[in-house]
Design a protein around this motif. Structure first.
Motif, mmCIF file in Angstrom:
data_model
loop_
_atom_site.group_PDB
_atom_site.id
_atom_site.type_symbol
_atom_site.label_atom_id
_atom_site.label_comp_id
_atom_site.label_asym_id
_atom_site.label_seq_id
_atom_site.Cartn_x
_atom_site.Cartn_y
_atom_site.Cartn_z
ATOM 1 N N SER A 185 -30.542 42.709 -5.502
ATOM 2 C CA SER A 185 -31.149 43.193 -4.261
ATOM 3 C C SER A 185 -32.453 42.463 -3.964
ATOM 4 N N GLU A 186 -33.035 41.868 -5.021
ATOM 5 C CA GLU A 186 -34.246 41.061 -4.838
ATOM 6 C C GLU A 186 -34.154 39.849 -5.752
ATOM 7 N N VAL A 187 -34.493 38.673 -5.211
ATOM 8 C CA VAL A 187 -34.509 37.473 -6.055
ATOM 9 C C VAL A 187 -35.933 36.921 -6.058
ATOM 10 N N PRO A 188 -36.711 37.237 -7.097
ATOM 11 C CA PRO A 188 -38.097 36.786 -7.129
ATOM 12 C C PRO A 188 -38.197 35.266 -7.312
ATOM 13 N N PRO A 232 -27.688 28.508 -21.028
ATOM 14 C CA PRO A 232 -27.679 29.715 -21.856
ATOM 15 C C PRO A 232 -28.852 30.670 -21.601
ATOM 16 N N LEU A 233 -29.074 30.995 -20.328
ATOM 17 C CA LEU A 233 -30.143 31.927 -19.968
ATOM 18 C C LEU A 233 -29.579 33.025 -19.071
ATOM 19 N N THR A 234 -29.857 34.278 -19.432
ATOM 20 C CA THR A 234 -29.447 35.432 -18.629
ATOM 21 C C THR A 234 -30.685 36.070 -18.031
ATOM 22 N N MET A 235 -30.625 36.344 -16.716
ATOM 23 C CA MET A 235 -31.773 36.983 -16.060
ATOM 24 C C MET A 235 -31.412 38.405 -15.667
ATOM 25 N N ILE A 236 -32.356 39.325 -15.881
ATOM 26 C CA ILE A 236 -32.175 40.704 -15.426
ATOM 27 C C ILE A 236 -32.916 40.864 -14.102
ATOM 28 N N LEU A 237 -32.162 41.264 -13.070
ATOM 29 C CA LEU A 237 -32.729 41.484 -11.733
ATOM 30 C C LEU A 237 -32.311 42.869 -11.229
ATOM 31 N N LYS A 238 -32.927 43.299 -10.121
ATOM 32 C CA LYS A 238 -32.494 44.567 -9.524
ATOM 33 C C LYS A 238 -31.117 44.373 -8.918
ATOM 34 N N LYS A 239 -30.214 45.309 -9.174
ATOM 35 C CA LYS A 239 -28.846 45.162 -8.647
ATOM 36 C C LYS A 239 -28.775 45.658 -7.198
ATOM 37 N N GLU A 286 -25.685 33.907 -28.703
ATOM 38 C CA GLU A 286 -25.665 34.395 -27.328
ATOM 39 C C GLU A 286 -26.910 33.930 -26.567
ATOM 40 N N SER A 287 -26.780 33.949 -25.214
ATOM 41 C CA SER A 287 -27.852 33.480 -24.328
ATOM 42 C C SER A 287 -29.166 34.235 -24.535
ATOM 43 N N THR A 288 -30.253 33.563 -24.202
ATOM 44 C CA THR A 288 -31.556 34.210 -24.113
ATOM 45 C C THR A 288 -31.523 35.170 -22.929
ATOM 46 N N ILE A 289 -32.050 36.379 -23.100
ATOM 47 C CA ILE A 289 -32.125 37.316 -21.958
ATOM 48 C C ILE A 289 -33.582 37.494 -21.561
ATOM 49 N N ILE A 290 -33.862 37.293 -20.262
ATOM 50 C CA ILE A 290 -35.219 37.525 -19.765
ATOM 51 C C ILE A 290 -35.180 38.553 -18.632
ATOM 52 N N ASP A 291 -36.034 39.567 -18.745
ATOM 53 C CA ASP A 291 -36.108 40.632 -17.758
ATOM 54 C C ASP A 291 -37.137 40.254 -16.700
ATOM 55 N N LEU A 292 -36.679 40.087 -15.455
ATOM 56 C CA LEU A 292 -37.592 39.725 -14.372
ATOM 57 C C LEU A 292 -37.916 40.930 -13.494
ATOM 58 N N THR A 293 -37.548 42.130 -13.925
ATOM 59 C CA THR A 293 -37.882 43.325 -13.150
ATOM 60 C C THR A 293 -39.208 43.930 -13.615
ATOM 61 N N SER A 294 -39.692 43.485 -14.777
ATOM 62 C CA SER A 294 -40.972 43.999 -15.274
ATOM 63 C C SER A 294 -42.117 43.148 -14.726
ATOM 64 N N LYS A 295 -43.355 43.670 -14.791
ATOM 65 C CA LYS A 295 -44.512 42.954 -14.231
ATOM 66 C C LYS A 295 -44.624 41.559 -14.805
#
Ligand code: TXA
Ligand code: MG
Length: 353
Positions: free
Chosen positions: A82-85, A99-106, A183-192
């Motif tokens: 819903s948002e792509v920063p 091999p990178l996974t991003m966490i975004l708002k769905k 497994e891929s690195t996971i980075i959360d982009l929904t946090s500050k």
């Protein structure tokens, strides 16, 4: 039990027609395991609630553990988030496909059955040619966890997938051994501050270079293993990647570690216990006891990452009772290696310094 089709495809020599049947199965709501550059994934239509539920059944996976949606082009981000920063665009530019996974708002196209009830969604564009072609050919966003039985080491070869999932999925694509092995690195982009939830091939340093600041989830740091932090990636809380035998890791000066492993192996063997030893190319000759296997070379961390899950599965097949392992430097790719090894051991780490 269903009939599982096993289809061999050569990553460097295939056409879209080779993937027609697999794509059709996915479009009809079925399950297809396929190679990615990290580990094999178990794919289903990620926007189809029923299809992604089948993944949980086949793996025996807890339903609160969300899935990663795999896409084949960066524009797809806008279809499911819903948002792509700005940070996501920069990371995609730099590391996708990869091999990178991003966490975004769905957004509301993504069902809660795929995100384990969360408002966020994990997204990755893999680099493996077969994975990319399969996503394109199917026209779907493919939800895919690692293609292992829940709790077992992730599969790095089709044989591993067959062992865990034969009879439980519609098709397994055999594309040979994967390149990375973790497994891929996971980075959360929904946090500050962007936060690493799972270390992998894309290291903290590489992410820092692009974003300026990144944090790492406290719960996954080695020094916090005794504190009760709750990992932000639900999947990181389970005992995981585990071989059948109890694994103990020894850390300290290399020569001292080897001596300690030899001493303990001899003791166990006199009690009739079968011991597996995780050695390296450099140390393997030094062990004259136990079932010795080399994980890779200390001169090349990538070889160790690639060998890790395979060696754990090999020791399963060899029916060893306990496994002793050397440890590895906890920096760069070593951070991901030690994270998986520690989890596989249930944090059984002995310091011999
Ligand atoms: O390399 C990989 O990422 C492989 C290949 C197949 O792409 N896939 C993989 O998926 O490792 P899986 O399901 O085994 O691990 C996904 C991890 C889990 O720890 C899960 O909890 C976390 O990602 N995750 C997924 N969605 C999340 C979300 N919205 N928030 C936080 N963590 C999430
Ligand atoms: Mg997994």
């Amino acid at each position: 039990m269903m009939n599982t089709i096993v289809k061999k495809i050569n990553e460097d020599n295939f056409t879209d027609t080779d993937l027609c049947e697999a794509a059709k199965i996915l479009r009809e709501g079925g399950l297809v395991a396929f190679p990615t550059e990290t580990v094999y994934g178990l794919g289903a239509n990620g926007l189809d609630e029923k299809a992604s539920k089948k993944i949980y059944e086949a793996k025996g996976r807890p339903s609160d553990n969300p899935l990663i949606l795999h896409i084949a082009d960066v524009d797809s981000l806008y279809e499911i988030a819903s948002e792509v920063p700005e940070s996501a665009k920069r990371l995609a530019d730099e590391f996708w496909p990869g091999p990178l996974t991003m966490i975004l708002k769905k957004n509301n196209k993504v069902p809660y059955s795929t995100t384990g009830g969360l408002e966020s969604v994990a997204i990755r564009m893999p680099e493996h040619k077969i994975a990319l072609a399969l996503i394109k050919e199917s026209g779907l966003y493919i939800a895919a966890p690692s293609a292992n039985t829940s709790g077992k080491p992730s599969p790095t070869k089709a044989e591993h997938v067959i062992k865990d999932l034969n009879g439980k999925v519609d098709m397994i694509i055999d594309g040979g051994k994967v390149g990375i092995g973790l497994e891929s690195t996971i980075i959360d982009l929904t946090s500050k501050v962007p936060t690493i939830l799972r270390p992998g091939y894309i290291t903290e340093e590489m992410l820092n270079n692009v974003l300026g600041t990144v944090d790492t989830d406290k719960a996954i740091l080695k020094e916090n293993k005794d504190k009760n932090y709750k990992p932000k990636a639900p999947g990181m809380k389970y005992k995981h990647y585990a071989p059948k035998a109890n694994l103990t890791i020894f850390e300290g000066n290399e020569a001292t570690v080897i001596d300690e492993i030899i001493k303990r192996t001899m003791e166990k063997q006199t009690q009739g216990v079968k011991v597996g030893i995780i050695a390296t190319d450099e140390s393997k000759e030094k062990y004259q006891c136990g079932v010795v296997k080399t994980i890779g070379s200390r001169k090349n961390n990538k070889s160790i990452a690639r060998g890790l899950y395979e060696i754990l599965r090999d020791f399963d097949d060899l029916d060893v009772d306990v496994i002793y392992s050397e440890s590895f430097l906890d920096n760069n790719l070593g951070q991901a290696i030690m994270n998986r090894l520690l989890k596989a051991s249930g944090y059984d780490l002995i310091n011999v310094r």
